[in-house]
Design an enzyme around this catalytic site. Structure first.
Site, PDB file in Angstrom:
ATOM      1  N   LYS A 144       0.864  -1.183   0.000  1.00 28.54           N
ATOM      2  CA  LYS A 144       0.000   0.000   0.000  1.00 28.54           C
ATOM      3  C   LYS A 144       0.896   1.227   0.000  1.00 28.54           C
ATOM      4  CE  LYS A 144      -4.299  -1.391   2.226  1.00 28.54           C
ATOM      5  NZ  LYS A 144      -5.155  -1.215   3.421  1.00 28.54           N
ATOM      6  N   GLU A 186       0.665  -1.436  16.733  1.00 26.26           N
ATOM      7  CA  GLU A 186       0.411  -2.271  15.554  1.00 26.26           C
ATOM      8  C   GLU A 186       0.817  -3.728  15.816  1.00 26.26           C
ATOM      9  OE1 GLU A 186      -1.104  -1.435  12.737  1.00 26.26           O
ATOM     10  OE2 GLU A 186      -0.898   0.729  12.491  1.00 26.26           O
ATOM     11  N   GLU A 238      -7.160  -5.927  -0.862  1.00 25.11           N
ATOM     12  CA  GLU A 238      -8.194  -5.677   0.154  1.00 25.11           C
ATOM     13  C   GLU A 238      -9.617  -5.799  -0.386  1.00 25.11           C
ATOM     14  OE1 GLU A 238      -7.123  -2.728   3.132  1.00 25.11           O
ATOM     15  OE2 GLU A 238      -9.242  -2.376   3.512  1.00 25.11           O
ATOM     16  N   HIS A 249      -8.647   0.710  13.514  1.00 25.82           N
ATOM     17  CA  HIS A 249      -8.324   1.869  12.682  1.00 25.82           C
ATOM     18  C   HIS A 249      -9.502   2.811  12.448  1.00 25.82           C
ATOM     19  CE1 HIS A 249      -4.535  -0.150  12.120  1.00 25.82           C
ATOM     20  NE2 HIS A 249      -4.089   0.812  11.337  1.00 25.82           N
ATOM     21  N   HIS A 253      -8.760   6.555  13.120  1.00 26.68           N
ATOM     22  CA  HIS A 253      -8.813   7.638  12.134  1.00 26.68           C
ATOM     23  C   HIS A 253      -9.677   8.793  12.639  1.00 26.68           C
ATOM     24  CE1 HIS A 253      -7.552   4.689   8.717  1.00 26.68           C
ATOM     25  NE2 HIS A 253      -6.540   5.115   9.430  1.00 26.68           N
ATOM     26  N   HIS A 267      -0.193   7.792  15.426  1.00 24.84           N
ATOM     27  CA  HIS A 267      -1.046   6.798  14.755  1.00 24.84           C
ATOM     28  C   HIS A 267      -1.133   5.485  15.544  1.00 24.84           C
ATOM     29  CE1 HIS A 267      -3.051   4.546  11.621  1.00 24.84           C
ATOM     30  NE2 HIS A 267      -2.102   3.632  11.687  1.00 24.84           N
TER      31      HIS A 267
HETATM   32  N1  GLY Z   1      -1.929  -1.108   6.985  1.00 23.80           N
HETATM   33  C1  GLY Z   1      -2.976  -1.964   6.568  1.00 23.80           C
HETATM   34  C2  GLY Z   1      -2.675  -2.702   5.318  1.00 23.80           C
HETATM   35  O1  GLY Z   1      -1.550  -2.698   4.850  1.00 23.80           O
HETATM   36  O2  GLY Z   1      -3.561  -3.275   4.757  1.00 23.80           O
END
Ligand code: GLY
Length: 369
Positions: A144, A186, A238, A249, A253, A267
């Site tokens: 991503k 995380e 995704e 998240h 957010h 974050h």
């Molecule tokens: N940070 C979430 C993902 O890479 O899908």
């Protein structure tokens, strides 16, 4: 000795190497990828001050020419102006499709450089060299890439997998405790979403990680990356399962927006609080046992982390306003709020239509704790 985790994506497969001292070995690590002995490095001012000399010296010693662009450190870099500057710099440096670009830094640098490489000459290969715990366990892996818009975070981007990820856990020793613990948000997420045994391990060994224990960091980063790699292999873009990585998240957010993406909430801190709130919603909906949210909060507290809304300095908007901020999240599908909820520790799932009144009540209660 580095651990190696494969991300198997056919022609886009790559390795994530995890170990101490990889920066000093960067030349040997990337040489098999090079078609000429020249690379471009993009980093930020803070990371450059700590690590750029090590990287440049290692490349120079191996006869690999390198030039470096230093971007300003901070989330505001992740936007069109510095993105344009980076792409134009790479063009001015005559970086070609067969070349390698090195993204040396945390999530901001990795995301921006990955996106620059996705569009530069319709796709240039790049190596992620993440220098924060958060980037090592999450943003550098999975392809991503992107930048922020005035409309929200990460709204402009592309899937573009790196050719290699070098996670030098030795550099984490230079991180401030707060940044290390934010990255740990995380790490905990992985245990909570899919591996109770890993969460058990973190309950026991997390405090050693907070003391920068190399063995625990190696195990925690490796297990996190293994879990992410497995999910990305099954759902690269995704369409379904990858959404589990967003546990915590949606709350995060909204809280980041409410605090103006400022120092009030990093974050990873928002992810940790968001995970605790997601377990609270799950319990209120009768999906998981009452002990589960308490266990999540107890671990975060034991780590000295932000656990609840009252741990965020300053005033927050009320619960209804926070819910409205969640509605602008890009993971809204057909106007319905999508949450990642859990049936227990390590058993997360995608819930498409969560009753807003339950979320509001959880937020109200959290604001009064
Ligand atoms: N940070 C979430 C993902 O890479 O899908």
């Amino acid at each position: 000795m580095a651990n190696s985790v494969a991300v198997n994506l056919g022609a886009r497969s790559y390795e994530v190497r995890i170990g101490a001292g990889l920066l000093g070995q960067i030349a040997a690590q990337i040489t098999p990828l090079l078609r000429r002995r020249r690379v471009a490095i993009v980093t930020d001012d803070n990371v450059a001050a700590k690590h750029l000399d090590t990287v440049l010296a290692a490349l120079d010693q191996a006869g690999i020419a390198a030039s470096a662009l230093r971007l300003p450190a901070g989330e505001s870099t992740k936007a069109w102006p510095e993105f344009t500057r980076t792409v134009e710099w790479l063009l001015a440096e005559k970086i070609e499709r067969r070349d390698i670009v090195i993204a040396l830094g945390g999530g901001v640098v990795g995301d921006l450089v990955g996106f620059a490489c996705a569009v530069l000459r319709r796709g240039v290969r790049f190596v992620q060299v993440p220098t924060t715990l958060l980037a090592q366990v999450d943003s550098s892996v999975g392809g991503k890439t992107g930048i922020n818009s005035a409309h929200g975070k990460n709204l402009i981007g592309a899937f573009h997998q790196p050719s290699l990820v070098l996670a030098d856990i030795g550099v984490l020793n230079t991180l401030a405790q707060r940044d290390l613990l934010a990255g740990y948000g995380e790490v905990v997420k992985y245990g909570l979403l899919g591996d109770e045994a890993f969460f058990d391990y973190l309950e026991t060994h997390g405090p050693a990680l907070a003391r920068y224990d190399g063995e625990v960091i190696l195990k925690a980063v490796t297990r996190s990356v293994e879990m992410k790699a497995a999910i990305v292999e099954r759902d690269e873009t995704e369409e379904g399962e990858r959404a589990l990585l967003n546990l915590g998240h949606t709350f995060c957010h909204a809280l980041e927006k409410a605090t103006g993406y400022s120092d009030r909430l990093l974050h990873g801190e928002g992810v940790a609080i968001g995970c605790a709130l997601a377990f609270e919603v799950s319990q209120r909906l009768g999906l998981c046992a009452q002990e589960a949210p308490s266990r999540v909060r107890a671990h975060l507290k034991a780590m000295g982390m932000k656990t609840d809304l009252c741990d965020i300095a300053g005033d927050l908007p009320d619960a209804e306003a926070l819910l409205a901020l969640m509605g602008q999240d890009k993971k809204v599908v057909d106007g319905k709020l999508r949450f990642i909820l859990a049936r227990g520790i390590g058993q997360a799932f995608v819930a498409e239509d969560v009753p807003p009144d339950v979320v509001v009540q959880v937020l109200k209660d959290a604001q009064q704790r």
